[in-house]
Enzyme design. Sequence first.
Site, PDB file in Angstrom:
ATOM      1  N   ASP A  12       0.855  -1.191   0.000  1.00  0.00           N
ATOM      2  CA  ASP A  12       0.000   0.000   0.000  1.00  0.00           C
ATOM      3  C   ASP A  12       0.892   1.242   0.000  1.00  0.00           C
ATOM      4  OD1 ASP A  12      -2.496   1.506   0.215  1.00  0.00           O
ATOM      5  OD2 ASP A  12      -1.858   1.978   2.250  1.00  0.00           O
ATOM      6  N   SER A  13       0.297   2.375  -0.343  1.00  0.00           N
ATOM      7  CA  SER A  13       1.039   3.639  -0.295  1.00  0.00           C
ATOM      8  C   SER A  13       1.475   3.955   1.142  1.00  0.00           C
ATOM      9  CB  SER A  13       0.160   4.774  -0.808  1.00  0.00           C
ATOM     10  OG  SER A  13      -0.955   4.928   0.050  1.00  0.00           O
ATOM     11  N   CYS A  75      -4.317  -1.534  -2.122  1.00  0.00           N
ATOM     12  CA  CYS A  75      -4.448  -0.095  -2.352  1.00  0.00           C
ATOM     13  C   CYS A  75      -5.347   0.076  -3.576  1.00  0.00           C
ATOM     14  CB  CYS A  75      -3.063   0.477  -2.616  1.00  0.00           C
ATOM     15  SG  CYS A  75      -3.061   2.211  -3.105  1.00  0.00           S
ATOM     16  N   GLU A 160      -2.339   9.189   7.655  1.00  0.00           N
ATOM     17  CA  GLU A 160      -0.873   9.138   7.563  1.00  0.00           C
ATOM     18  C   GLU A 160      -0.206  10.032   8.610  1.00  0.00           C
ATOM     19  OE1 GLU A 160       1.344   7.271   5.576  1.00  0.00           O
ATOM     20  OE2 GLU A 160      -0.453   6.096   5.165  1.00  0.00           O
ATOM     21  N   CYS A 194     -10.964   2.928  -0.396  1.00  0.00           N
ATOM     22  CA  CYS A 194      -9.570   3.283  -0.098  1.00  0.00           C
ATOM     23  C   CYS A 194      -9.245   2.535   1.174  1.00  0.00           C
ATOM     24  CB  CYS A 194      -9.419   4.780   0.132  1.00  0.00           C
ATOM     25  SG  CYS A 194      -7.784   5.217   0.787  1.00  0.00           S
ATOM     26  N   HIS A 196      -7.190   2.950   3.433  1.00  0.00           N
ATOM     27  CA  HIS A 196      -6.947   3.754   4.635  1.00  0.00           C
ATOM     28  C   HIS A 196      -8.238   4.020   5.419  1.00  0.00           C
ATOM     29  CE1 HIS A 196      -3.041   4.763   2.887  1.00  0.00           C
ATOM     30  NE2 HIS A 196      -2.721   5.449   3.954  1.00  0.00           N
TER      31      HIS A 196
HETATM   32  N1  DGL Z   1      -4.829   3.268   0.569  1.00  0.00           N
HETATM   33  C1  DGL Z   1      -4.802   3.633  -0.793  1.00  0.00           C
HETATM   34  C2  DGL Z   1      -6.088   3.343  -1.487  1.00  0.00           C
HETATM   35  O1  DGL Z   1      -6.698   2.334  -1.175  1.00  0.00           O
HETATM   36  C3  DGL Z   1      -4.120   4.904  -1.215  1.00  0.00           C
HETATM   37  C4  DGL Z   1      -4.334   6.135  -0.475  1.00  0.00           C
HETATM   38  C5  DGL Z   1      -3.410   7.226  -0.917  1.00  0.00           C
HETATM   39  O2  DGL Z   1      -2.192   7.022  -0.849  1.00  0.00           O
HETATM   40  O3  DGL Z   1      -3.891   8.273  -1.337  1.00  0.00           O
HETATM   41  O4  DGL Z   1      -6.509   4.044  -2.372  1.00  0.00           O
END
Ligand code: DGL
Length: 275
Positions: A12-13, A75, A160, A194, A196
């Site tokens: 993931d990012s 992600c 984050e 997402c 996150h």
């Molecule tokens: N967690 C990621 C997603 O599912 C990326 C979030 C990001 O880095 O903007 O999209």
Amino acid sequence: MQASLGPIGVFDSGFGGLTILKELRRALPDADYLYLGDNARAPYGTRSFRLVYEFTLQAVQKLFEQGCHLVILACNTASAKALRSIQQRDLPLIDPTRRVLGVIRPTVEAVGSRTHSGAVGLFATPGTVASGSYEIEIDKHSPGTRVYTHACPMWVPLVENLEADDPGADYFVKKDIDALFGKNPDIDTLILGCTHYPILLPKIRQYVPAGVEILSQGEIVAASLLDYLERHPEINERISRGGTATYLTTETADKFNHLASAFMGTAVEADTIRL
Ligand code: DGL
């Protein structure tokens, strides 16, 4: 000759993929996992297609170097912007026996059976919303379902920056929920598109109208992985089975360990790497 074994790579990012990893470990506890969070370059959601693709490919190659035969892009942004190119263009050149899977397809497959009103809401990063991936895939699997999308550019930075539990997060969560349900109050199924976003779940639950089902992407992806491994024994038999989870981050390990330990409910000690 015995094929080499390796952990399942989860990318993931940043922190978001932990919400997928947690459910993967629950569903398939004896597998080894190697998590990679590119926290130093998060968020991806506001970046161009080219950068998300380049960063994601670097991460996949790093996980392959570390012995993973199967990598899950935990992600949505990377799944929307990079998965297809990696699967179709890069994998055949790098190693056609390895696999990279995303999170959007399994989520979409689960949507049709859940909605009664036929109106589905999607919260996602600006990149995922702009890609139109969810609408395109939902139209293929459940034609007639209406998808209402809303981008939440502040939600990933809140996570984050370790602000997910703070009162300041309430403002953005409520504002974005009001905006989405303002488009159609009949939305009865909500996709957190997402990885996150489940870290903000206590606040999201507080403001989402009663009776709306919030899909758990982690559980859906985990169930889909079990199904995939049953259908692909050649991949299944290359997963090492020690029940461990190892963590890599491109940020300082201290920052990563703090939130990762709290979220995973166990002490996490990541190593810092460069991509
Ligand atoms: N967690 C990621 C997603 O599912 C990326 C979030 C990001 O880095 O903007 O999209």
